[in-house]
Scaffold this active site. Structure first.
Site, PDB file in Angstrom:
ATOM      1  N   HIS A  98       0.814  -1.207   0.000  1.00  0.00           N
ATOM      2  CA  HIS A  98       0.000   0.000   0.000  1.00  0.00           C
ATOM      3  C   HIS A  98       0.853   1.264   0.000  1.00  0.00           C
ATOM      4  O   HIS A  98       0.367   2.326  -0.394  1.00  0.00           O
ATOM      5  CB  HIS A  98      -0.955  -0.015   1.190  1.00  0.00           C
ATOM      6  CG  HIS A  98      -2.113  -0.937   0.992  1.00  0.00           C
ATOM      7  ND1 HIS A  98      -3.391  -0.640   1.415  1.00  0.00           N
ATOM      8  CD2 HIS A  98      -2.191  -2.154   0.395  1.00  0.00           C
ATOM      9  CE1 HIS A  98      -4.207  -1.633   1.089  1.00  0.00           C
ATOM     10  NE2 HIS A  98      -3.492  -2.568   0.484  1.00  0.00           N
ATOM     11  N   HIS A 266      -2.098 -12.490  -2.612  1.00  0.00           N
ATOM     12  CA  HIS A 266      -3.104 -13.176  -1.808  1.00  0.00           C
ATOM     13  C   HIS A 266      -2.739 -14.623  -1.519  1.00  0.00           C
ATOM     14  O   HIS A 266      -3.549 -15.368  -0.982  1.00  0.00           O
ATOM     15  CB  HIS A 266      -4.459 -13.093  -2.511  1.00  0.00           C
ATOM     16  CG  HIS A 266      -4.991 -11.697  -2.605  1.00  0.00           C
ATOM     17  ND1 HIS A 266      -6.071 -11.347  -3.386  1.00  0.00           N
ATOM     18  CD2 HIS A 266      -4.574 -10.541  -2.012  1.00  0.00           C
ATOM     19  CE1 HIS A 266      -6.296 -10.048  -3.271  1.00  0.00           C
ATOM     20  NE2 HIS A 266      -5.399  -9.539  -2.447  1.00  0.00           N
TER      21      HIS A 266
END
Length: 723
Positions: A98, A266
């Site tokens: 992020h 993920h």
């Protein structure tokens, strides 16, 4: 009188105007040009002092000791923020992701190169929930190594170490990112006034992802990429796929890199939504003083990672969330999935009839199995034909998937660090990658004076030489350290065909300069810059000053094979106030476009001012227009632009959109023409203050010297080899 004599509740500071934000100038006058973006990150803001050089300091870092400490951190769970499965890897990957993921290709802004995630608004974005905890977990390491490691480097390294600790062979890592010490003022994150406002506010048509407002690269205010629950929170994996494709493309990722990052991102970690998000405290920037920079405080956490609430989605993607493996593909493609809701009420997908052995264990109780989940973006990898085909290729070759992901992760975390010459540390890869915009080393041993003599005798005009050098250098962006004169990519596609580069004039100039380069052993890149310098020296001489423009040889010439033409399209100038040109009329005002280019070039307000004034009097306007050429001695580096701009014998009369006449105040005779990019230097109070300095009778020599210094700064902006 002492403090005890003050009446309770009566403030001793008049109005609080110094320490509390009042109504700013831009609030009173919204149309005011915000010049603050040129003066952010001043050395006065840094606690390290103006003489501190981080890129020198980090070279003395004990890299191996740091990496060992970070590996140890991953499994050292803290009671105040327990690690999922006893491993902080997933949290650190999200922090690094992020931080880097706010980068966008359109203007090179955002990204992890400055440690900006420490400050508002990023530190309090909804999508960055609980990353404040990740930064606090890193604090003991930052404290230990001090100024030898920046937050920017440490944050991105944490994600790379996390992957290594879970079994991935990473591609490498470079140090060298310098921290900023206050929020960035130049980044446009969107016009919305509410977090997570509907996507429609930044799209012309939300069903057409390519209509997202430029330069944005996230679908909603406060998100890094897409909404994991679906477009505007409504599940539709194929629509999500289209948004995933566009948002990743806007940070220079192709479909394979996008699929690798999604699937690899993920493969480890979990999402958190086991509770009521409505009970969380405000984010860090708006929370109470005693929380000490923590936000999203959860009253139901009680020291249990199981009860954490972040995105609202709950669960792990894979059977083994702390292991780099192929489990993501095994679950995504091995089962059918159905839409459901998390305990926090978020939309997510769950497998149908999953085998118990494929279920991950509870984050805090290894004897208990729990349901995995997928987001809408994950389902897009399965349902979108192109992404599905890529995933099938990954599934057939684990080594290929791992290598593709490792390279994509490296690109994600290094996209705005600049070319490979800036890399620092033992793990910096030596391979040249096309997205790094590689440039071969150029010769430094040729006779510079002889080259300048050939240029001066070439028949090229002053305007042709200066304009071409400027066009070559002006593509530099301090935001992601791309562009600039090094490489001479102005002679390659796509730059050679850009309207702003006047292709016909450019080809004429190159046809003269390229043979000079070939005959002297200099690079074309060097000769282009030298030609500009020759022009500036001629202009200074015409103004009565003998000067020598500083020059450092050694630029190289890139080839088409070294150039990602599609990626360079984002560097095309659609306006250049320094050459008084716009490709077409825009909603954004010319002076705002000028300011944006100046900021990307790393110019200060005075540098922007002196450069524009000098470019005008040298007659370098695009297409040879006369707008802003406030002189009758075109080609002489005089301060006439400022003298006439500030002369009250003149009157400024609008003659249509972005067109003005400068008339004699008494006779009404037209003396000059101008654009907004010219007149803003007399209209804006700050720019007028600069203009008045250069208009003074004693400023003629100062003007020339300041112009040469600013010119050289632009020409050398990408000479990282000189640092």
């Amino acid at each position: 009188m002492d403090g005890n004599d003050l009446v309770e509740n009566k403030c001793p500071v008049m109005h609080g105007g110094i320490t509390v934000a009042g109504h700013s100038n831009t609030a009173w006058w919204p149309e005011t040009l915000n010049l603050e973006i040129l003066h952010q990150h001043d050395t006065k803001v840094s606690p390290l002092g103006k003489d501190f050089n981080y890129r020198d300091a980090v070279k003395s870092l004990d890299f191996e000791a740091l990496k060992k400490d970070m590996h140890d951190l991953m499994t050292n769970s803290q009671d105040w923020w327990p690690a999922d499965y006893g491993h902080y890897g997933g949290l650190m990957i999200r922090l690094a992701w992020h931080s880097a993921g706010s980068y966008r290709l359109a203007d090179g802004r955002g990204g992890g190169n400055t440690g900006n995630i420490r400050f508002a608004p990023l530190n309090s974005w909804p999508d960055n929930g609980n990353l404040d905890k990740a930064r606090r977990l890193l604090w003991p390491i930052k404290k230990k190594y001090g100024n030898k490691i920046s937050w920017a480097d440490l944050i991105l390294l944490s994600g790379t170490i996390a992957y290594e600790s879970m079994g991935l062979k990473t591609y490498g890592f470079s140090f060298g990112r310098e921290d900023i010490w206050a929020p960035e003022k130049d980044v446009y994150w969107g016009a919305e006034k509410e977090w997570l406002a509907p996507s429609d506010e930044r799209y012309t048509d939300v069903d057409k992802p390519e209509t997202m407002e430029n330069p944005l690269a996230a679908v909603q205010m406060g998100l890094i990429y897409v909404n994991p629950e679906g477009v505007n929170g409504k599940s539709d994996p194929l629509k999500s796929a289209a948004q995933v494709r566009e948002t990743f493309a806007r940070m220079a990722m192709n479909d394979e890199e996008t699929a690798a990052l999604t699937c690899g991102g993920h493969t480890v970690g979990k999402a958190h939504g086991n509770g009521d998000a409505g009970k969380l405290s405000p984010p860090p920037e708006g929370n109470d003083l005693e929380t000490q920079g923590f936000g999203w405080m959860n009253p139901n956490m009680d020291g249990k990672a199981t009860n954490a609430v972040t995105s609202g989605i709950e669960g792990a993607w894979t059977t083994h969330p702390t292991k780099w493996d192929m489990g993501y593909f095994h679950l995504l493609f091995g089962y059918e999935w159905e839409l459901t809701k998390s305990p926090a009420g978020a939309s997510q997908w769950r497998p149908i009839n999953i085998k118990e052995e494929d279920m991950p264990v509870d984050p805090t109780d290894p004897t208990k199995r729990v349901m995995p989940m997928m987001t809408d973006a994950d389902m897009a990898m399965k349902m979108d034909p192109a992404y599905n085909a890529i995933c099938q290729k990954f599934m057939a070759d684990q080594a290929y998937f791992s290598d593709t992901f490792a390279r994509a992760w490296f690109k994600l975390t290094h996209r705005d660090l600049g070319p490979r010459v800036r890399y620092i540390g033992p793990d910096a890869p030596q391979e040249d990658l096309i997205w790094q915009d590689p440039v071969p080393a150029g010769s430094k041993s040729y006779d510079v004076a002889a080259v300048k003599a050939k240029i001066a005798d070439s028949g090229l005009s002053l305007s042709e030489m200066v304009s071409t050098a400027w066009d070559s250098a002006r593509t530099f962006r301090g935001s992601d350290l791309r562009g600039g004169a090094n490489g001479a990519r102005i002679r390659l596609a796509p730059q050679k065909d850009w309207a702003g580069n006047e292709p016909a004039r450019l080809q004429k100039v190159l046809s003269v300069l390229e043979p000079i380069a070939s005959a002297t052993g200099a690079s074309v890149a060097d000769v282009i810059v030298l030609a500009g310098n020759v022009g500036v020296e001629q202009a200074a001489k015409a103004a009565g000053f003998d000067i020598s423009v500083p020059f450092s040889p050694g630029r190289g010439d890139a080839t088409a094979e070294m150039t990602d033409a599609d990626s360079f399209e984002s560097l095309e100038p659609y306006a250049d106030g320094f050459r008084n040109w716009q490709k077409e009329d825009y909603v954004v005002k010319p002076e705002e476009l000028l300011l944006d280019r100046a900021q990307l070039l790393g110019l200060t307000g005075p540098e922007m001012t002196v450069l524009l004034g000098g470019m005008r009097v040298m007659g370098t306007n695009h297409g040879g227009t006369k707008h802003g050429v406030f002189t009758d001695k075109v080609g002489a580096l005089t301060n006439d632009f400022f003298v006439n701009l500030t002369d009250m014998a003149n009157k400024w009369v609008p003659r249509g959109k972005n067109a003005y006449d400068i008339t004699d105040r008494k006779s009404g005779a037209v003396k000059f023409t101008a654009t907004r990019a010219d007149l803003v230097f007399g209209s804006n109070s700050i720019l007028r203050a600069y203009a008045e300095i250069y208009a003074q009778d004693d400023a003629k020599e100062k003007f020339v010297k300041d112009f040469v210094a600013a010119w050289s700064k632009v020409m050398d902006a990408d000479r990282f080899d000189l640092a």
